[in-house]
Scaffold this active site. Structure first.
Site, PDB file in Angstrom:
ATOM      1  N   ASP A 178      36.810  34.148  77.727  1.00  0.00           N
ATOM      2  CA  ASP A 178      35.453  33.655  77.923  1.00  0.00           C
ATOM      3  C   ASP A 178      34.880  34.184  79.234  1.00  0.00           C
ATOM      4  O   ASP A 178      35.197  35.298  79.654  1.00  0.00           O
ATOM      5  CB  ASP A 178      35.482  32.118  77.901  1.00  0.00           C
ATOM      6  CG  ASP A 178      34.233  31.503  77.298  1.00  0.00           C
ATOM      7  OD1 ASP A 178      33.165  31.619  77.936  1.00  0.00           O
ATOM      8  OD2 ASP A 178      34.313  30.916  76.211  1.00  0.00           O
ATOM      9  N   HIS A 229      30.239  28.690  80.821  1.00  0.00           N
ATOM     10  CA  HIS A 229      30.677  28.482  79.441  1.00  0.00           C
ATOM     11  C   HIS A 229      32.183  28.287  79.336  1.00  0.00           C
ATOM     12  O   HIS A 229      32.673  27.380  78.645  1.00  0.00           O
ATOM     13  CB  HIS A 229      30.215  29.691  78.618  1.00  0.00           C
ATOM     14  CG  HIS A 229      30.375  29.567  77.149  1.00  0.00           C
ATOM     15  ND1 HIS A 229      31.500  29.983  76.486  1.00  0.00           N
ATOM     16  CD2 HIS A 229      29.535  29.101  76.188  1.00  0.00           C
ATOM     17  CE1 HIS A 229      31.355  29.790  75.187  1.00  0.00           C
ATOM     18  NE2 HIS A 229      30.177  29.242  74.982  1.00  0.00           N
ATOM     19  N   ASN A 336      26.075  30.694  65.774  1.00  0.00           N
ATOM     20  CA  ASN A 336      25.006  29.694  65.761  1.00  0.00           C
ATOM     21  C   ASN A 336      23.711  30.214  65.157  1.00  0.00           C
ATOM     22  O   ASN A 336      22.627  29.861  65.609  1.00  0.00           O
ATOM     23  CB  ASN A 336      24.727  29.227  67.195  1.00  0.00           C
ATOM     24  CG  ASN A 336      25.963  28.698  67.868  1.00  0.00           C
ATOM     25  OD1 ASN A 336      26.824  28.109  67.229  1.00  0.00           O
ATOM     26  ND2 ASN A 336      26.071  28.914  69.167  1.00  0.00           N
ATOM     27  N   SER A 414      30.648  27.287  69.726  1.00  0.00           N
ATOM     28  CA  SER A 414      31.492  27.525  70.900  1.00  0.00           C
ATOM     29  C   SER A 414      32.159  26.240  71.365  1.00  0.00           C
ATOM     30  O   SER A 414      33.219  26.271  71.985  1.00  0.00           O
ATOM     31  CB  SER A 414      30.664  28.093  72.052  1.00  0.00           C
ATOM     32  OG  SER A 414      30.502  29.482  71.942  1.00  0.00           O
TER      33      SER A 414
END
Length: 700
Positions: A178, A229, A336, A414
């Site tokens: 990430d 994130h 998404n 996520s």
């Protein structure tokens, strides 16, 4: 969107609209509008081809990469570059054997196509991918735990408290591939050393390229705040728990290994590939060996698939395959976009456990990608106010650079994926012997289906979201041997109305259908298979130029066609969209059954007066071959073969060897004394050709 595969930011799996909205909700800004059926029913578009790019990944045929040293690669790409009028050089070799190459200027879509053709002149080059920038797409005494509805035994939760009675994940390692991680008192105790694989110094935003420091310096700018994130994802997996602080983590006795692959502007696919390989214990040139290879790898990021027709890019697939071969369970966010997950990597790669998102009401989140590629769903949040209906986890309050540790609600697939990654770690910790990635996936899938509730609300043949909502308690009980593995979940139900067979060259007219839901304000609109009209066409071997066409309809009609399986909004071989005339053509159709669906889909959700036509060029190959065996004499066997069609003379084969050539009467017998396996494989071909019926097996 433009420039999806260029060096600009890719937002395909980013949490952009969802994160910004939830962040605004936390800050007290007005909530956004709830999705309506009118929005939900917009056509699901196919991805667009890349517009421009400077970086590419060259993947070689199996075993060929070792023949290509730096000089040979430079010569290969130099020749191709000169043909296009650009300078190209090799940047580095990936852990999977592919090479990253760079042009001195961006190539447009036509230039990308020409580059692929030039490099394909070398027979050892299997595929050339754009090195795309990918983006990012959660009872203890922790005071904020009561707000973590997603862990509970309620309607939309994963029932993790039951799993904690067995294990909290001690001994497991979960790699978070990430943005890196920030220091956080609710995380630090469970974080082990990782690595920073962001190779581009400008994108790295930390003053250098690859290094052992996986801290997140921020991905913000004066125009947008940093996402932090990776910190949010890590908190869901393994936030320190029972420390009287903040939130709880699912596998809070496991360790999180941050693997930084996303920089200030996203992450190049090539860096993500090396990060996945390293996390699993694989060797990466220039990086030290990973002393603590991950049991589970969470990948909450991605972009449009870089392979042919937006399939998983070959180099990314090689990385996933290597990681799974090393024993790591790879968990990927579905994306998404409210679109088929098969278009997005790494969600569409073989070997990943692809995760969709659900909300507190056990319903599919409106933003979640969908389709047959999804293995399972997990809490990903509502995606709009109230903030508490989303996923609470660790964060940082810095706008650009790191500030103070904090907590915030985010939404997206996520956020769903780390729920599954955390439970995968619990499964390994609870198991007496280490589970393979395939065994972990089977436990997750089979325990997620709830026979009393069925599939989550809003999930259907058209909007498939895996087997159900993650159930940590059941999964860990199975892993620990306390419960038997439940049976595989059922398939999503299709139509119960009959399929109408169509002959070659036939035409139907006066067709009409309507949507029985027909509520434009229904946010959980689900098309009903029985509201569509269904037809089949049997296409024989050797057929060419299959054309399926519909026209003349008044209202809203969409035509879906698929070979071998029922077509739906998530998966089809042809999706005509909402237009007045529909045509699906297949130049060299695969033999078998083609399913045709005329679907009322659009503002009015009904149509009438439609006509439908199906035709193909019949190559007159033998077809419908059948074999039956019986006794012949005292010790012999006689196999009777029947078939349809074919030319005047045909060849009969047994086990790949020509038996004889004969006049085509549609039948033949073969008598012999048996030996060996007790079965023979037959086919019939037009004489002196490879125009053959599919093989059949005769058992005796």
């Amino acid at each position: 969107m433009t420039g999806l595969f260029s060096t600009r930011i890719i937002r395909t799996l980013s949490l952009g609209v969802v994160l910004a909205f939830v962040g605004a909700a936390v800050a007290g800004a007005p909530p956004g509008k709830v999705k309506t059926r009118a929005n939900a029913k917009q056509p699901i578009a196919s991805p667009k081809a890349p517009q421009s790019a400077k970086r590419f990944i060259v993947t070689y045929r199996k075993g060929a990469s070792r023949q290509y040293n730096d000089a040979k690669v430079q010569n290969l790409v130099g020749v191709a570059g000169r043909a296009l009028g650009v300078r190209m050089h090799r940047l580095r070799r990936l852990a999977v054997g592919s090479d990253v190459i760079v042009a001195d200027r961006a190539l447009d879509s036509a230039g990308i196509g020409r580059l692929r053709k030039e490099l394909a002149k070398d027979p050892n080059v299997a595929y050339v991918s754009v090195d795309a920038l990918w983006k990012p797409m959660a009872v203890p005494n922790d005071p904020m735990y009561p707000q973590q509805w997603h862990y509970r035994n309620g309607l939309g939760g994963i029932d993790v408290e039951g799993a904690w009675d067995v294990t909290a994940g001690a001994g497991a390692v979960v790699a978070v591939v990430d943005t890196g991680i920030t220091d956080h008192p609710d995380l630090n105790g469970n974080v082990i050393p990782g690595y920073d694989f962001v190779s581009d110094v400008f994108n790295a935003a930390d003053g250098d390229g690859r290094d052992p420091d996986a801290h997140d310096p921020g991905d913000g700018s004066p125009f947008r705040s940093s996402s932090w994130h990776g910190t949010h994802v890590a908190g869901t997996i393994a936030a320190v728990t029972n420390n009287g602080l903040g939130v709880a983590g699912i596998a809070h006795q496991a360790k999180v290994q941050p693997v930084r692959v996303l920089g200030a502007y996203g992450g190049f696919m090539s860096d993500i590939i090396d990060g996945i390989v390293w996390a699993s214990g694989g060797a990466v040139v220039g990086a030290p060996d990973n002393p603590t290879p991950a049991d589970v790898i969470n990948v909450s990021l991605g972009g449009f698939g870089g392979g042919p027709n937006f399939t998983c890019d070959p180099a990314t697939q090689a990385a996933i395959t290597l990681a799974v071969g090393n024993g790591a369970t790879v968990v990927a966010a579905a994306g998404n976009n409210g679109a088929p997950a098969r278009y997005f990597s790494p969600a569409n790669c073989i070997g990943t456990i692809t995760v969709g998102a659900t909300d507190p009401n056990r319903a599919r989140s409106f933003f979640s990608n969908l389709g047959e590629k999804l293995a399972i769903s997990a809490p990903g949040g509502l995606g709009y106010a109230p903030a508490e209906a989303n996923i609470l986890s660790t964060l940082n309050d810095g706008m650009i650079a790191p500030g103070n540790p904090t907590y915030r609600w985010y939404a997206g697939t996520s956020m769903a994926a780390p729920h599954v990654a955390g439970v995968a770690a619990l499964i390994q910790a609870a198991s007496a012997t280490r589970k393979t990635p395939a065994e972990v996936e089977k436990i997750l899938i089979n325990t997620a289906y709830d026979g009393s509730l069925g599939f989550p609300t809003g999930c259907s043949l058209d909007f498939q979201c895996g087997s159900g909502v993650l159930n940590a308690s059941r999964a860990v009980a199975v892993a620990a041997g306390r419960l038997p593995l439940p049976p595989a979940p059922p398939a999503y139900p299709g139509p119960t109305r009959p399929m109408v067979p169509m002959a070659n060259g036939s035409e139907l007219s006066g067709l009409a259908a309507s949507d029985s839901t027909n509520d434009p304000d229904d946010a959980q609109y689900v098309p009903k298979p029985n509201d569509s009209l269904w037809y089949t066409v049997e296409v024989p071997p050797g057929a060419k130029h299959l054309l399926i066409q519909s026209w003349g309809a008044s209202g809203d009609l969409r035509m879906l066609v698929r070979q071998g399986k029922l077509p739906h909004l998530g998966e089809s071989d042809c999706n005509s969209g909402n237009v007045s005339e529909h045509a699906c053509g297949f130049t060299a159709p695969i033999p078998g059954t083609y399913y045709i669906r005329l679907m009322p889909f659009g503002t009015n959700a009904s149509f009438s007066g439609a006509s439908l036509y199906a035709a193909f060029e019949d190559g007159n190959w033998p077809r419908n071959l059948q074999a039956s065996a019986g006794q012949y004499g005292k010790e012999g066997v006689r196999v009777t073969l029947t078939w349809k069609a074919g030319k005047r003379r045909v060849d009969l084969y047994r086990n790949g060897a020509l038996l004889r050539t004969l006049n085509n009467t549609g039948s033949a017998t073969d008598s012999f004394r048996p030996s060996g396996s007790g079965r023979s494989i037959y086919t019939v071909c037009n004489s002196d050709t490879t125009e053959c019926a599919p093989t059949v097996t005769a058992k005796y």
